[in-house]
Write a protein that holds these residues in place. Sequence first.
Motif, mmCIF file in Angstrom:
data_model
loop_
_atom_site.group_PDB
_atom_site.id
_atom_site.type_symbol
_atom_site.label_atom_id
_atom_site.label_comp_id
_atom_site.label_asym_id
_atom_site.label_seq_id
_atom_site.Cartn_x
_atom_site.Cartn_y
_atom_site.Cartn_z
ATOM 1 N N ASN A 15 0.952 -1.489 0.157
ATOM 2 C CA ASN A 15 -0.184 -0.363 -0.117
ATOM 3 C C ASN A 15 0.733 1.070 -0.250
ATOM 4 O O ASN A 15 0.993 2.081 -0.673
ATOM 5 C CB ASN A 15 -0.657 -0.302 1.391
ATOM 6 C CG ASN A 15 -2.161 0.450 1.351
ATOM 7 O OD1 ASN A 15 -1.859 2.009 0.970
ATOM 8 N ND2 ASN A 15 -2.916 -0.151 2.182
ATOM 9 N N LEU A 16 2.021 1.313 0.912
ATOM 10 C CA LEU A 16 2.339 2.883 1.136
ATOM 11 C C LEU A 16 2.998 2.869 -0.508
ATOM 12 O O LEU A 16 3.408 3.644 -0.440
ATOM 13 C CB LEU A 16 3.539 2.332 2.539
ATOM 14 C CG LEU A 16 2.929 2.171 3.921
ATOM 15 C CD1 LEU A 16 4.732 2.579 4.283
ATOM 16 C CD2 LEU A 16 2.335 3.859 4.026
ATOM 17 N N SER A 19 1.256 4.220 -2.874
ATOM 18 C CA SER A 19 0.884 5.760 -2.755
ATOM 19 C C SER A 19 2.025 6.390 -2.855
ATOM 20 O O SER A 19 2.237 8.028 -3.108
ATOM 21 C CB SER A 19 1.107 6.102 -1.138
ATOM 22 O OG SER A 19 -0.414 4.720 -0.400
ATOM 23 N N ILE A 35 0.373 13.220 1.135
ATOM 24 C CA ILE A 35 -0.212 11.520 1.098
ATOM 25 C C ILE A 35 -0.057 11.678 2.979
ATOM 26 O O ILE A 35 0.705 12.463 3.225
ATOM 27 C CB ILE A 35 1.054 10.706 0.950
ATOM 28 C CG1 ILE A 35 1.099 11.284 -0.983
ATOM 29 C CG2 ILE A 35 0.927 9.077 1.299
ATOM 30 C CD1 ILE A 35 2.177 10.587 -1.644
ATOM 31 N N SER A 36 -1.016 10.750 3.803
ATOM 32 C CA SER A 36 -1.382 10.510 4.564
ATOM 33 C C SER A 36 -0.665 8.977 4.523
ATOM 34 O O SER A 36 -1.600 8.404 4.648
ATOM 35 C CB SER A 36 -2.320 10.423 5.290
ATOM 36 O OG SER A 36 -2.169 10.707 6.465
ATOM 37 N N GLU A 37 0.805 8.505 5.508
ATOM 38 C CA GLU A 37 0.663 6.804 5.576
ATOM 39 C C GLU A 37 0.644 6.080 6.804
ATOM 40 O O GLU A 37 -0.393 6.901 7.951
ATOM 41 C CB GLU A 37 1.323 6.881 5.310
ATOM 42 C CG GLU A 37 2.821 7.339 4.613
ATOM 43 C CD GLU A 37 3.849 7.204 4.127
ATOM 44 O OE1 GLU A 37 4.422 7.215 3.238
ATOM 45 O OE2 GLU A 37 4.481 6.284 5.425
ATOM 46 N N HIS A 39 1.492 3.480 9.579
ATOM 47 C CA HIS A 39 2.661 2.698 10.596
ATOM 48 C C HIS A 39 2.353 2.209 11.359
ATOM 49 O O HIS A 39 1.506 2.309 12.278
ATOM 50 C CB HIS A 39 3.423 4.032 10.452
ATOM 51 C CG HIS A 39 4.272 4.505 8.943
ATOM 52 N ND1 HIS A 39 5.637 4.245 9.277
ATOM 53 C CD2 HIS A 39 4.073 5.023 8.047
ATOM 54 C CE1 HIS A 39 6.109 5.408 8.134
ATOM 55 N NE2 HIS A 39 5.062 5.886 7.552
ATOM 56 N N GLN A 43 -0.002 -2.418 10.684
ATOM 57 C CA GLN A 43 0.518 -2.814 9.335
ATOM 58 C C GLN A 43 0.404 -4.039 9.290
ATOM 59 O O GLN A 43 0.222 -4.614 8.646
ATOM 60 C CB GLN A 43 1.936 -2.322 8.863
ATOM 61 C CG GLN A 43 1.789 -1.132 8.021
ATOM 62 C CD GLN A 43 3.141 -0.747 7.620
ATOM 63 O OE1 GLN A 43 4.187 -0.829 8.370
ATOM 64 N NE2 GLN A 43 3.858 -0.423 6.732
ATOM 65 N N THR A 50 -4.539 4.274 2.688
ATOM 66 C CA THR A 50 -3.265 5.703 3.201
ATOM 67 C C THR A 50 -4.235 7.046 2.160
ATOM 68 O O THR A 50 -4.604 6.457 1.333
ATOM 69 C CB THR A 50 -2.257 5.255 1.795
ATOM 70 O OG1 THR A 50 -1.778 3.698 2.764
ATOM 71 C CG2 THR A 50 -1.163 5.868 1.709
ATOM 72 N N HIS B 164 4.089 11.550 9.248
ATOM 73 C CA HIS B 164 3.776 10.046 8.607
ATOM 74 C C HIS B 164 3.609 11.096 7.213
ATOM 75 O O HIS B 164 1.695 9.651 6.608
ATOM 76 C CB HIS B 164 3.020 9.034 9.713
ATOM 77 C CG HIS B 164 3.629 8.359 9.693
ATOM 78 N ND1 HIS B 164 3.035 6.773 10.593
ATOM 79 C CD2 HIS B 164 5.274 8.084 10.177
ATOM 80 C CE1 HIS B 164 4.636 7.044 11.353
ATOM 81 N NE2 HIS B 164 5.387 6.855 10.652
ATOM 82 N N SER B 165 2.745 12.385 7.142
ATOM 83 C CA SER B 165 2.436 12.814 6.244
ATOM 84 C C SER B 165 3.840 13.401 4.701
ATOM 85 O O SER B 165 4.787 13.168 5.470
ATOM 86 C CB SER B 165 1.903 13.584 6.279
ATOM 87 O OG SER B 165 -0.046 13.231 7.096
#
Lengths: 188, 576
Positions: A15-16, A19, A35-37, A39, A43, A50, B164-165
Amino acid sequence: MTKSILVVGVGGQGNLLLSRILGDVFLSKGFDVKISEVHGMAQRGGSVVTYVKFGEKIYSPLIEKNEADFILAFEKLEGLRWIDYLKDDGVLILNDYEIPPMSVISGISKYPDVISILEKQNLNYKLVDLNSVVNKLNSSRVMNIALLGYFSKYFDFSEQDWIDAIKRNIKEKFIDINLKAFSFGKEL
Amino acid sequence: MKKLMLGNEAVARGCYEASVKVVSSYPGTPSTEITEYIAKYDDIYSEWAPNEKVALEVAIGASIYGKRALSCMKHVGLNVAADPLFTVSYTGINKGLVLAVADDPGMHSSQNEQDTRMIAKAAKVPIVEPSDSDECRRFVKFAFKLSEMYDTPVILRLTTRVSHSQSIVELEDREDYQSEYIKDISKYVMMPAMARKRHIFVEEREKLLSEFANNCELNRIEKGDTSFGIITSGISYQYVKEAIPNAWILKLGLVNPLPQKLIKDFCNKFEKVYIIEELDPFIENYVRSLGITNVHGKDIFPLCGEYSAQLIKKVILGVEDNKCDKLSIELPIRTPVLCPGCPHRGIFYAIKKVGTITTGDIGCYTLGALKPFEAIDTCVCMGASIGMAHGINKASDNNEKAVAVIGDSTFIHSGITGLINAVYNKSNLLLIILDNSTTGMTGHQEHPATGFTIKNEPTYMLNIVELCKTVGVDNVDVIDPYNINENVEKIKKSLETKGVSVLIAKAPCRLHKRFRIDKKIRQVDNKKCKNCKMCLSIGCPAISNKDGIIKIDENLCFSCGLCQSVCKFGAIITKE
Ligand code: SF4
Ligand code: SF4
């Protein structure tokens, strides 16, 4: 104009990286990108989402209900889980792949019949079989790039734009197989 | 040059640009990647420390010696480092000292939602708070300068959505500074006579910083055309801009101490001012303490969890949520699980079979508390399992032997002192160290028992078996976590012997690149399968049951063989 893309799946499905490559392409085309992920704990086989947004100026990195132009789902149940986030005229791209969650494996709940539920909704969804690409290339790790290939058809960027972004984000020795996955994905 | 960067990556970049020399940290989501990105710069010395207290002490030493230094941790890690923090606030620094501390509103991967601003305030340490990646880069550089201007450590406060962005960062060149060590015991030796003087210095510094805050470039007013004003900082600023793009905003970048005059003047302009901040009413309490009453904060905004643009629109503008309940049915939840092939699985299965009270700890193995194992009863903080098992033992009327589980990294972080205590105070407990030879949950960081540094250079490998023996444990045994039947016996036997015993369940994390194995994928021979569902009880995500047909997903199987050992009918075979 702002476009929002939600990438959903199960932790570990790549996924990460998908993105990041998307963000890279949009940046190279001159857009503002956020982008916001997710973690950490989420996971580990949990539900993962994401957010990718691009446009002239982006503030919040989050995508909220009714805001996504696209949902890219690596897994059927996860695609269904997020449909409230899809705009009325948004597109859900759904990988034809099921990973039953522990609650289903241990018999507490039942894996829903995703397609028949979606059929009852009045929304635009495309079912793609990324597993066929995975089987052709004999590697489960390229599913994400196959999805990228399919998704690239929604943009009028050149093929080279995508290839360059893949090359910038993937280790040298995996580039070949991923470029193959990209072009197989495009043909789906 | 413009680059898309993770907030954490941008912090690392800012440190590079500020010519930081020493970085010492302990991994913790959402702070981990700062140090991982820093390790890629060869001009910066970086390391993983056994815990946050040690990490901060290393950075303090480097700063006093005359080099800019950084320590990174998550909010709960700051509690571990609180002891040196409160005193380094007194000693001050020589060259810039910054702590990057990442809070986790919404608890995406944490055991509580504490607000770092409260601790910084108690320690009288300034805080700067960025709201996107480029601010991460710029603010950390500013933090080093502020640190040197006012002789103070500075906290760079991050939150998950900033860390985390990814957003666009403009790169700059590296800057230089002069370094020199000057011996000064009245500043760096905090014995009472000297500490008393330094306390006065700290209070003076607070005053000077409060003055400075009014003119600090990090605090700015954005003009708008609304009849109300908004005071905000960090990620909430982005939500505000998205929700009400034309609002009057006082955006705070220096969050402690707060700018009194700036705030007063701003609040005077409007009939109503909204203070929008996640977690605690930190800014709000200050504003109210100034006697300002035309403000709204936690009276209308939530104390718990993350904010969003929609929330702000709803609360301030009364715009309804974009609620659209497309689904009428409830979907099965998907909680995190132990990965296929995970060595912890076999141990939890064995613990469940034995059925004892088991104290847990922080790490992947916390997942042993969930179905199908439900083998863990507690999870409080790093290193707590051993102390808690000891407490249970001392509380029990019949000297009951409790079981504690802990991971290898966590054991070194703060489990070892618990073990020393247990031996010293004649406990009766069984400690199972789930040694997967890495820091699993945060993404495979090295630690003193892996034999590698953050730069992947070989180093002395701490021997956990010898360590346990050295602190006085006589019964130390290394076991194979995949061998369920033998382990059930060993756990039972340990529970019968008096005193402290340790079982080290040693098998590497299957996802770690150092331990990648040739896959001997398992398959179900459906002719032999009796559908007894025993294999489902180990909770491997690769095994599923669709309409009574047991199947192993080849994409997911990590070939550990555990399912084979629980199938009594030999129905699980190794694929040729
Ligand atoms: S344990 Fe063996 S026999 Fe029982 S359901 Fe699983 S594969 Fe079939
Ligand atoms: S399917 Fe069996 S062999 Fe494969 S990972 Fe799961 S438990 Fe291990």
